[in-house]
Design a protein around this motif. Sequence first.
Motif, PDB file in Angstrom:
ATOM      1  N   GLY A 196       0.799  -1.217   0.000  1.00  0.00           N
ATOM      2  CA  GLY A 196       0.000   0.000   0.000  1.00  0.00           C
ATOM      3  C   GLY A 196       0.828   1.262   0.000  1.00  0.00           C
ATOM      4  O   GLY A 196       0.545   2.217  -0.740  1.00  0.00           O
ATOM      5  N   LEU A 197       1.873   1.313   0.830  1.00  0.00           N
ATOM      6  CA  LEU A 197       2.708   2.518   0.906  1.00  0.00           C
ATOM      7  C   LEU A 197       3.513   2.716  -0.375  1.00  0.00           C
ATOM      8  O   LEU A 197       3.708   3.857  -0.820  1.00  0.00           O
ATOM      9  N   ALA A 198       3.974   1.625  -0.959  1.00  0.00           N
ATOM     10  CA  ALA A 198       4.708   1.745  -2.216  1.00  0.00           C
ATOM     11  C   ALA A 198       3.811   2.296  -3.323  1.00  0.00           C
ATOM     12  O   ALA A 198       4.258   3.086  -4.169  1.00  0.00           O
ATOM     13  N   LYS A 199       2.557   1.881  -3.303  1.00  0.00           N
ATOM     14  CA  LYS A 199       1.609   2.443  -4.272  1.00  0.00           C
ATOM     15  C   LYS A 199       1.452   3.943  -4.046  1.00  0.00           C
ATOM     16  O   LYS A 199       1.367   4.730  -5.005  1.00  0.00           O
ATOM     17  N   GLY A 200       1.475   4.377  -2.778  1.00  0.00           N
ATOM     18  CA  GLY A 200       1.335   5.801  -2.486  1.00  0.00           C
ATOM     19  C   GLY A 200       2.507   6.637  -2.949  1.00  0.00           C
ATOM     20  O   GLY A 200       2.330   7.778  -3.387  1.00  0.00           O
ATOM     21  N   VAL A 201       3.738   6.084  -2.855  1.00  0.00           N
ATOM     22  CA  VAL A 201       4.922   6.867  -3.239  1.00  0.00           C
ATOM     23  C   VAL A 201       5.316   6.636  -4.691  1.00  0.00           C
ATOM     24  O   VAL A 201       6.261   7.279  -5.180  1.00  0.00           O
ATOM     25  N   SER A 202       4.626   5.723  -5.378  1.00  0.00           N
ATOM     26  CA  SER A 202       5.000   5.430  -6.764  1.00  0.00           C
ATOM     27  C   SER A 202       4.929   6.647  -7.683  1.00  0.00           C
ATOM     28  O   SER A 202       5.795   6.800  -8.569  1.00  0.00           O
ATOM     29  N   PRO A 203       3.932   7.553  -7.539  1.00  0.00           N
ATOM     30  CA  PRO A 203       3.969   8.745  -8.396  1.00  0.00           C
ATOM     31  C   PRO A 203       5.226   9.581  -8.188  1.00  0.00           C
ATOM     32  O   PRO A 203       5.752  10.169  -9.145  1.00  0.00           O
ATOM     33  N   THR A 204       5.727   9.630  -6.960  1.00  0.00           N
ATOM     34  CA  THR A 204       6.963  10.369  -6.693  1.00  0.00           C
ATOM     35  C   THR A 204       8.141   9.704  -7.385  1.00  0.00           C
ATOM     36  O   THR A 204       9.018  10.385  -7.951  1.00  0.00           O
ATOM     37  N   ILE A 205       8.191   8.356  -7.345  1.00  0.00           N
ATOM     38  CA  ILE A 205       9.269   7.623  -8.023  1.00  0.00           C
ATOM     39  C   ILE A 205       9.229   7.884  -9.519  1.00  0.00           C
ATOM     40  O   ILE A 205      10.254   8.181 -10.148  1.00  0.00           O
ATOM     41  N   GLU A 206       8.034   7.793 -10.102  1.00  0.00           N
ATOM     42  CA  GLU A 206       7.904   8.001 -11.541  1.00  0.00           C
ATOM     43  C   GLU A 206       8.255   9.437 -11.925  1.00  0.00           C
ATOM     44  O   GLU A 206       8.905   9.673 -12.958  1.00  0.00           O
ATOM     45  N   SER A 207       7.849  10.404 -11.112  1.00  0.00           N
ATOM     46  CA  SER A 207       8.179  11.802 -11.390  1.00  0.00           C
ATOM     47  C   SER A 207       9.679  12.042 -11.287  1.00  0.00           C
ATOM     48  O   SER A 207      10.261  12.782 -12.092  1.00  0.00           O
ATOM     49  N   ALA A 208      10.311  11.420 -10.293  1.00  0.00           N
ATOM     50  CA  ALA A 208      11.756  11.586 -10.134  1.00  0.00           C
ATOM     51  C   ALA A 208      12.509  10.987 -11.317  1.00  0.00           C
ATOM     52  O   ALA A 208      13.480  11.574 -11.813  1.00  0.00           O
TER      53      ALA A 208
END
Length: 358
Positions: free
Chosen positions: A227-239
Amino acid sequence: MSRWTLYVPLLALFALVLTFGRDLSSAVVVVVSLLLAGAVLAAVHHAEVVAHRVGEPYGSLILAVAVTVIEVALIVTLMVSGGEKAQSLARDTVFAAVMITCNGILGISLLVGALRRRIAVFNPEGTGAAFATVTAIATLSLVLPTFTTSRPGPQFSPAQLAFAAVVSLGLYLLFVAVQTRRHRDDFVPITTAGEVIDSEEHLDRPAARAAWQSLGLLFVALVAVVGLAKGVSPTIESAVAGAGLPQAVVGVVIALLVLLPETIAAVRAAARDRIQTSLNLALGSAMASIGLTIPTIAAAMIWLEGPLLLGLGGTQMVLLALTVVVGTLTVVPGRANILQGGLHLSLLAVYLFLAASP
């Protein structure tokens, strides 16, 4: 049980409840990322407790499956919301997992073992069987789609995808049966002197109650990680996009994240002169990554829209072929020194460099 391994999964799950479905600020992303890392480490701790209770090779199998559950869940959740950019996410993540396990985890385990005892000793029969299975299902799932002609592009037709999924899962289950029942002795750790140390795995085993408690907390930690990885995934993709890196790097980051606990466990085993356990973890994770991910993705394609790109490109196939050749030469003797460890780590470095700069 350490207090942090008890509280961190629960805190991570609580954070998941608070942040689920919301846009996260930078400060919240940092906190969530810390809890995510803590949940990953707690998951590997609880998996090791359960593994120590049941003994080897069951322990390596439990940890490999636990890590793969995280990977599969991340891939599916990101594909649901990723659109066209996620069409190749499964391929990139699974291939990254294969390269990281077969070169990174395997290489560092051999290097640690050889540095401490000059020679790293393992069972070539069991390790060879595992490596052959990884090679077969990797070729079936990641190489053949590039050459099939039923669909344009590097993808299977629905019938081909279903067949590949069934075969991959069947080979994985067959290997598990061989590893845990018919030829279990081929996967039991041996020392540098050639002594079987299976009996030591059962000394001072955790109590049944502690093992069940760890199993429950392992489940909680896995849910929190997904669940938390899904939450931060947009940040990873943006980075990744902001750094001008290829989309495939997202798959590499996911694989590095979920395989971190596996790497820690393998290095610990190698330092204790249990190279076979390290190789069980490395190759078992590679096998589970393909054998469980591809069937899950195939089932998910029933409701997911868009094509599923599985076939590797030319550069990736060359790296996979080189890994197979070098890995075969490493496994056959049943003994390795720092050269073999260095070779596999070099292949991983080449893969990571070309992933960022194709």
